[in-house]
Scaffold this motif. Structure first.
Motif, PDB file in Angstrom:
ATOM      1  N   ARG A  66     -12.467  -5.887   3.917  1.00 37.94           N
ATOM      2  CA  ARG A  66     -11.246  -6.496   4.457  1.00 37.94           C
ATOM      3  C   ARG A  66     -10.654  -7.500   3.462  1.00 37.94           C
ATOM      4  O   ARG A  66      -9.456  -7.498   3.197  1.00 37.94           O
ATOM      5  N   THR A 122      -9.141  -5.705   0.441  1.00 40.96           N
ATOM      6  CA  THR A 122      -7.877  -5.071   0.827  1.00 40.96           C
ATOM      7  C   THR A 122      -6.763  -6.111   0.906  1.00 40.96           C
ATOM      8  O   THR A 122      -5.651  -5.887   0.401  1.00 40.96           O
ATOM      9  N   GLU A 123      -7.056  -7.258   1.521  1.00 37.57           N
ATOM     10  CA  GLU A 123      -6.056  -8.335   1.616  1.00 37.57           C
ATOM     11  C   GLU A 123      -5.687  -8.854   0.223  1.00 37.57           C
ATOM     12  O   GLU A 123      -4.516  -9.139  -0.045  1.00 37.57           O
ATOM     13  N   ASN A 124      -6.662  -8.970  -0.674  1.00 37.98           N
ATOM     14  CA  ASN A 124      -6.374  -9.457  -2.024  1.00 37.98           C
ATOM     15  C   ASN A 124      -5.554  -8.456  -2.824  1.00 37.98           C
ATOM     16  O   ASN A 124      -4.702  -8.841  -3.621  1.00 37.98           O
ATOM     17  N   LEU A 125      -5.785  -7.169  -2.609  1.00 38.40           N
ATOM     18  CA  LEU A 125      -4.929  -6.162  -3.238  1.00 38.40           C
ATOM     19  C   LEU A 125      -3.491  -6.310  -2.741  1.00 38.40           C
ATOM     20  O   LEU A 125      -2.544  -6.219  -3.530  1.00 38.40           O
ATOM     21  N   GLU A 126      -3.335  -6.542  -1.441  1.00 35.82           N
ATOM     22  CA  GLU A 126      -1.992  -6.753  -0.876  1.00 35.82           C
ATOM     23  C   GLU A 126      -1.341  -7.983  -1.489  1.00 35.82           C
ATOM     24  O   GLU A 126      -0.170  -7.938  -1.872  1.00 35.82           O
ATOM     25  N   ARG A 127      -2.072  -9.089  -1.595  1.00 36.99           N
ATOM     26  CA  ARG A 127      -1.534 -10.331  -2.175  1.00 36.99           C
ATOM     27  C   ARG A 127      -1.048 -10.137  -3.609  1.00 36.99           C
ATOM     28  O   ARG A 127      -0.171 -10.830  -4.080  1.00 36.99           O
ATOM     29  N   ASN A 128      -1.682  -9.209  -4.302  1.00 34.75           N
ATOM     30  CA  ASN A 128      -1.342  -8.954  -5.697  1.00 34.75           C
ATOM     31  C   ASN A 128      -0.462  -7.714  -5.879  1.00 34.75           C
ATOM     32  O   ASN A 128      -0.272  -7.253  -7.000  1.00 34.75           O
ATOM     33  N   ALA A 129       0.060  -7.175  -4.773  1.00 38.18           N
ATOM     34  CA  ALA A 129       0.956  -6.006  -4.784  1.00 38.18           C
ATOM     35  C   ALA A 129       0.330  -4.815  -5.521  1.00 38.18           C
ATOM     36  O   ALA A 129       0.987  -4.139  -6.313  1.00 38.18           O
ATOM     37  N   THR A 163      -1.852  -2.431  -3.727  1.00 35.56           N
ATOM     38  CA  THR A 163      -2.443  -1.486  -2.772  1.00 35.56           C
ATOM     39  C   THR A 163      -2.137  -0.029  -3.111  1.00 35.56           C
ATOM     40  O   THR A 163      -2.937   0.845  -2.814  1.00 35.56           O
ATOM     41  N   ALA A 164      -1.013   0.237  -3.732  1.00 36.21           N
ATOM     42  CA  ALA A 164      -0.657   1.620  -4.072  1.00 36.21           C
ATOM     43  C   ALA A 164      -1.519   2.176  -5.199  1.00 36.21           C
ATOM     44  O   ALA A 164      -1.580   3.392  -5.390  1.00 36.21           O
ATOM     45  N   GLU A 196      -7.989   1.911  -3.928  1.00 43.73           N
ATOM     46  CA  GLU A 196      -8.567   2.269  -2.639  1.00 43.73           C
ATOM     47  C   GLU A 196      -9.873   1.500  -2.483  1.00 43.73           C
ATOM     48  O   GLU A 196     -10.672   1.441  -3.420  1.00 43.73           O
TER      49      GLU A 196
END
Length: 185
Positions: A86, A89-96, A98-99, A102
């Motif tokens: 979790r 995943t949140e840290n990937l989102e914070r750093n843009a 996620t695309a 995985e």
């Protein structure tokens, strides 16, 4: 310096929130290894359409994020802790990012099979136990960056990795800790 670069690269909170650039020595060692890989062109040589780097025991995702920001096109992370998954995943989102990445709950073997680059910042006993699976996760000609190793356990870790089919190519230290790079022939 390498530390300053990571300060501007990473926005990470979660499993072990820390004020950047203050990292545990094992994280610093792994980041130094990723810097070496970027400078050697290993990230640039990865396939753009599929994951080329696997982070085993991804935790907060800091090494995965650094690899992506240093040039890896796509990467994946594994962790056995759902809270770590979790947080990563949140840290990937914070750093843009996620695309391009995985995160999976679980351990080796990874469903994608062997990848060109594998990083594992895990304690020596775990690396020793996982040595055959870590070796199998590295594609022929690929590299494993093993960090999280207390200096006194380095020889046992090297022995396990060599017995699993890897060749040591570099080792560097930070205080009582070390990181070791291996290649799979």
């Amino acid at each position: 310096s390498s530390r300053r670069r990571h300060t501007r690269l990473l926005t990470v909170t979660g499993v072990q929130t820390c004020a950047l650039p203050i990292f545990h020595p094992t994280t610093r060692l792994a980041l130094a290894g990723l810097d070496r890989w970027a400078a050697a062109g290993y990230f640039a040589a990865l396939p753009p359409e599929s994951a080329g780097l696997l982070d085993v025991g991804t935790g907060s995702g800091i090494l995965l994020i650094a690899a992506l920001q240093l040039g890896a096109a796509r990467a994946c992370g594994l962790d056995i802790d759902e809270h770590a998954v979790r947080a990563a995943t949140e840290n990937l989102e914070r750093n843009a990012l996620t695309a391009r990445a995985e995160i999976r709950l679980g351990s080796l073997p990874h469903p994608a099979g062997a990848l060109p680059l594998v990083v594992a910042n895990l304690i020596a006993d775990v690396q020793i136990a996982l040595a055959p699976l870590l070796s199998a996760a590295v594609a022929p000609g690929g590299r494993l960056l093993a960090s999280g190793i207390f200096g006194a356990r380095a020889d046992a870790t090297i022995g396990a990795m060599v017995a699993a089919g890897l060749t040591m190519v570099a080792r560097w230290n930070d205080g009582d800790w070390c990181a070791i790079e291996f290649v799979r022939q």
